[in-house]
Design a protein around this motif. Structure first.
Motif, PDB file in Angstrom:
ATOM      1  N   GLU A  23       0.830  -1.209   0.000  1.00  0.00           N
ATOM      2  CA  GLU A  23       0.000   0.000   0.000  1.00  0.00           C
ATOM      3  C   GLU A  23       0.862   1.256   0.000  1.00  0.00           C
ATOM      4  O   GLU A  23       0.585   2.200  -0.726  1.00  0.00           O
ATOM      5  CB  GLU A  23      -0.947   0.021   1.207  1.00  0.00           C
ATOM      6  N   ILE A  27       0.956   4.151  -2.940  1.00  0.00           N
ATOM      7  CA  ILE A  27       0.694   5.559  -2.626  1.00  0.00           C
ATOM      8  C   ILE A  27       1.866   6.424  -3.064  1.00  0.00           C
ATOM      9  O   ILE A  27       1.682   7.465  -3.705  1.00  0.00           O
ATOM     10  CB  ILE A  27       0.374   5.732  -1.126  1.00  0.00           C
ATOM     11  N   VAL A  40      -6.039  14.973   0.006  1.00  0.00           N
ATOM     12  CA  VAL A  40      -6.282  13.541   0.226  1.00  0.00           C
ATOM     13  C   VAL A  40      -7.367  13.015  -0.702  1.00  0.00           C
ATOM     14  O   VAL A  40      -7.228  11.929  -1.279  1.00  0.00           O
ATOM     15  CB  VAL A  40      -6.641  13.272   1.706  1.00  0.00           C
ATOM     16  N   LEU A  43      -6.043  12.452  -4.151  1.00  0.00           N
ATOM     17  CA  LEU A  43      -5.195  11.261  -4.199  1.00  0.00           C
ATOM     18  C   LEU A  43      -6.032   9.987  -4.183  1.00  0.00           C
ATOM     19  O   LEU A  43      -5.787   9.066  -4.968  1.00  0.00           O
ATOM     20  CB  LEU A  43      -4.206  11.278  -3.032  1.00  0.00           C
ATOM     21  N   LEU A  44      -7.037   9.946  -3.320  1.00  0.00           N
ATOM     22  CA  LEU A  44      -7.918   8.773  -3.280  1.00  0.00           C
ATOM     23  C   LEU A  44      -8.623   8.570  -4.617  1.00  0.00           C
ATOM     24  O   LEU A  44      -8.730   7.443  -5.118  1.00  0.00           O
ATOM     25  CB  LEU A  44      -8.949   8.915  -2.159  1.00  0.00           C
ATOM     26  N   ARG A  56      -8.342   4.612   3.101  1.00  0.00           N
ATOM     27  CA  ARG A  56      -8.207   6.037   3.423  1.00  0.00           C
ATOM     28  C   ARG A  56      -7.205   6.218   4.563  1.00  0.00           C
ATOM     29  O   ARG A  56      -6.376   7.127   4.544  1.00  0.00           O
ATOM     30  CB  ARG A  56      -9.566   6.602   3.799  1.00  0.00           C
ATOM     31  N   VAL A  59      -3.705   6.029   3.329  1.00  0.00           N
ATOM     32  CA  VAL A  59      -3.328   7.251   2.620  1.00  0.00           C
ATOM     33  C   VAL A  59      -2.914   8.319   3.622  1.00  0.00           C
ATOM     34  O   VAL A  59      -1.849   8.934   3.477  1.00  0.00           O
ATOM     35  CB  VAL A  59      -4.472   7.752   1.708  1.00  0.00           C
TER      36      VAL A  59
END
Length: 146
Positions: A23, A27, A40, A43-44, A56, A59
């Motif tokens: 993960e 990212i 955020v 990015l998600l 989430r 992240v």
């Protein structure tokens, strides 16, 4: 550059007793593919759009680690949201932010950079990092106001 960033992040994580998980790798790769400021939610959205499923929470935690490691900078443009940008391998820059339309202009000024270092030296202060955001009105918004 992504490879060097990955290596630096991996070293930082090891120093902190963490591992470079799949993960975190996903990212970091996404963050370094973006060449603009993002939050955020941005990015998600990018991760989901490219079918890369990460939580989430991961992240948020990974962004925090990326900021701590010096690979990413957290920026406040005065609208109550946190923005991020990768800074590894880039010259430091500052921002002009329009209070009306939200336009952000990046600029570099070696005179400002030198003066800040001189000020720190004069006061025996060890500079770790700095941010300079100048708030005002862009040319277009000034024209509209007249």
């Amino acid at each position: 550059m992504k490879k060097e960033a990955m290596e630096k992040f991996n070293k930082y994580l090891k120093l902190k007793g963490f591992k470079l998980t799949q993960e975190r790798r996903i990212i970091l790769e996404q963050v370094f593919s973006v060449h603009d400021h993002f939050d955020v939610e941005d990015l998600l959205y990018m991760l989901r759009k490219s079918n890369r499923q990460v939580s989430r929470a991961s992240v948020y935690r990974t962004l925090s680690l990326l900021v701590e490691s010096g690979l990413v900078e957290k920026v406040d443009f005065g609208d109550g949201r946190a923005y991020y940008e990768h800074v590894f391998g880039h010259l430091h820059h500052d921002h002009l932010i329009c209070k009306n339309c939200g336009k952000v202009v990046q600029f570099e000024d070696m005179t400002i950079e030198k003066r800040q270092k001189d000020i720190c030296k004069e006061h025996g202060f060890q500079l770790e990092y700095h941010t300079l955001n100048i708030f005002g009105f862009c040319t277009e918004c000034q024209k509209e106001d007249k």
